[in-house]
Design a protein around this motif. Structure first.
Motif, PDB file in Angstrom:
ATOM      1  N   CYS A   1      61.440  47.873  45.367  1.00 24.02           N
ATOM      2  CA  CYS A   1      61.815  49.245  45.717  1.00 24.02           C
ATOM      3  C   CYS A   1      60.567  50.114  45.813  1.00 24.02           C
ATOM      4  O   CYS A   1      59.457  49.640  45.620  1.00 24.02           O
ATOM      5  N   GLU A   2      60.773  51.394  46.101  1.00 26.79           N
ATOM      6  CA  GLU A   2      59.644  52.317  46.199  1.00 26.79           C
ATOM      7  C   GLU A   2      58.972  52.517  44.846  1.00 26.79           C
ATOM      8  O   GLU A   2      57.770  52.735  44.773  1.00 26.79           O
TER       9      GLU A   2
ATOM     10  N   LYS B   1      54.193  51.646  41.499  1.00 30.90           N
ATOM     11  CA  LYS B   1      53.619  51.051  40.293  1.00 30.90           C
ATOM     12  C   LYS B   1      52.467  50.110  40.632  1.00 30.90           C
ATOM     13  O   LYS B   1      51.416  50.125  39.990  1.00 30.90           O
ATOM     14  N   VAL B   2      52.655  49.297  41.676  1.00 33.71           N
ATOM     15  CA  VAL B   2      51.611  48.358  42.103  1.00 33.71           C
ATOM     16  C   VAL B   2      50.410  49.128  42.644  1.00 33.71           C
ATOM     17  O   VAL B   2      49.256  48.810  42.336  1.00 33.71           O
ATOM     18  N   ARG B   3      50.654  50.161  43.437  1.00 37.52           N
ATOM     19  CA  ARG B   3      49.566  50.958  44.002  1.00 37.52           C
ATOM     20  C   ARG B   3      48.739  51.622  42.891  1.00 37.52           C
ATOM     21  O   ARG B   3      47.523  51.586  42.906  1.00 37.52           O
ATOM     22  N   ARG B   4      49.419  52.196  41.909  1.00 31.46           N
ATOM     23  CA  ARG B   4      48.719  52.875  40.818  1.00 31.46           C
ATOM     24  C   ARG B   4      47.938  51.907  39.942  1.00 31.46           C
ATOM     25  O   ARG B   4      46.960  52.295  39.314  1.00 31.46           O
ATOM     26  N   SER B   5      48.372  50.659  39.886  1.00 33.70           N
ATOM     27  CA  SER B   5      47.681  49.683  39.041  1.00 33.70           C
ATOM     28  C   SER B   5      46.273  49.384  39.548  1.00 33.70           C
ATOM     29  O   SER B   5      45.390  49.046  38.771  1.00 33.70           O
ATOM     30  N   VAL B   6      46.047  49.515  40.862  1.00 36.75           N
ATOM     31  CA  VAL B   6      44.715  49.209  41.402  1.00 36.75           C
ATOM     32  C   VAL B   6      43.967  50.429  41.926  1.00 36.75           C
ATOM     33  O   VAL B   6      42.795  50.328  42.263  1.00 36.75           O
ATOM     34  N   GLU B   7      44.628  51.595  41.992  1.00 38.17           N
ATOM     35  CA  GLU B   7      43.971  52.787  42.547  1.00 38.17           C
ATOM     36  C   GLU B   7      42.728  53.188  41.769  1.00 38.17           C
ATOM     37  O   GLU B   7      41.714  53.521  42.351  1.00 38.17           O
ATOM     38  N   GLY B   8      42.782  53.168  40.475  1.00 33.51           N
ATOM     39  CA  GLY B   8      41.649  53.622  39.674  1.00 33.51           C
ATOM     40  C   GLY B   8      40.612  52.558  39.407  1.00 33.51           C
ATOM     41  O   GLY B   8      39.640  52.797  38.689  1.00 33.51           O
TER      42      GLY B   8
ATOM     43  N   VAL C   1      43.818  40.466  40.212  1.00 31.09           N
ATOM     44  CA  VAL C   1      45.070  39.792  39.850  1.00 31.09           C
ATOM     45  C   VAL C   1      45.420  40.089  38.397  1.00 31.09           C
ATOM     46  O   VAL C   1      46.566  40.429  38.069  1.00 31.09           O
ATOM     47  N   ALA C   2      44.430  39.990  37.506  1.00 33.55           N
ATOM     48  CA  ALA C   2      44.675  40.233  36.087  1.00 33.55           C
ATOM     49  C   ALA C   2      45.106  41.677  35.838  1.00 33.55           C
ATOM     50  O   ALA C   2      46.012  41.938  35.043  1.00 33.55           O
ATOM     51  N   ARG C   3      44.484  42.611  36.535  1.00 36.08           N
ATOM     52  CA  ARG C   3      44.828  44.022  36.325  1.00 36.08           C
ATOM     53  C   ARG C   3      46.236  44.340  36.805  1.00 36.08           C
ATOM     54  O   ARG C   3      46.988  45.037  36.132  1.00 36.08           O
ATOM     55  N   VAL C   4      46.603  43.835  37.981  1.00 34.81           N
ATOM     56  CA  VAL C   4      47.949  44.087  38.500  1.00 34.81           C
ATOM     57  C   VAL C   4      48.992  43.452  37.581  1.00 34.81           C
ATOM     58  O   VAL C   4      50.016  44.069  37.272  1.00 34.81           O
ATOM     59  N   ALA C   5      48.734  42.244  37.122  1.00 38.65           N
ATOM     60  CA  ALA C   5      49.684  41.571  36.229  1.00 38.65           C
ATOM     61  C   ALA C   5      49.826  42.331  34.918  1.00 38.65           C
ATOM     62  O   ALA C   5      50.937  42.514  34.409  1.00 38.65           O
TER      63      ALA C   5
END
Length: 155
Positions: free
Chosen positions: A38-39, A44-51, A79-83
């Motif tokens: 979902c959105e 959530k995925v976008r924010r995990s790698v934005e910073g 990969v580790a950060r997103v997970a």
């Protein structure tokens, strides 16, 4: 290190820090498979790698469950950060276009979950999954080929 290298490092006028060129990270694109329903998941995925340091662009394709990160980053760290930040199962993008693989419908390569036009990447599908034809099978299959016109006269 030679004497000239040592002296040139001492009198360097570039004003920057003295890093070796080998220590710099290369600009690369990291493709990741992560389930996006979902959105909210997409956000959530976008924010995990934005910073994350070194990230220059982020592209998310929710229908393919694909996250593409471009920047001066290391794939295993992304990969580790997103997970860690999302709590989702994450893996490097395992698919390649089907025309790149020698036998796209071999066992272990063909994947029903793959997006249209893609198959699972496999280093050596021919060695493990496909068997070689025996001499009898080769004789039967080449008996009626267009290249062997004298073999069959039933036309």
């Amino acid at each position: 290190m030679g004497a000239l290298d040592h002296l040139s490092n001492m009198f360097d006028c570039s004003g920057g820090s003295h890093h070796n060129h080998k220590n710099r990270k290369q600009l690369q694109t990291v493709e990741i498979k992560v389930k996006i329903d979902c959105e909210g998941c997409e956000r959530k995925v976008r924010r995990s790698v934005e910073g994350m340091k070194g990230v220059t662009s982020i592209n998310i394709e929710p229908k393919q469950h694909k996250l593409t990160v471009t920047g001066y980053v290391e794939p295993h760290k992304v990969v580790a950060r997103v997970a860690h930040r999302t709590g989702k199962k994450v893996e490097l993008w395992p698919y390649v276009p089907y025309d790149v693989v020698a036998h796209p419908y071999a066992q272990g390569v063909y994947d029903k979950k793959a997006p249209a036009g893609y198959v699972r990447y496999d280093q050596d599908p021919g060695g493990r999954h496909l068997e070689r034809a025996s001499s009898t099978e080769v004789r039967y299959t080449t008996a009626f080929s267009d290249e062997n016109t004298g073999a069959c006269a039933i036309m």
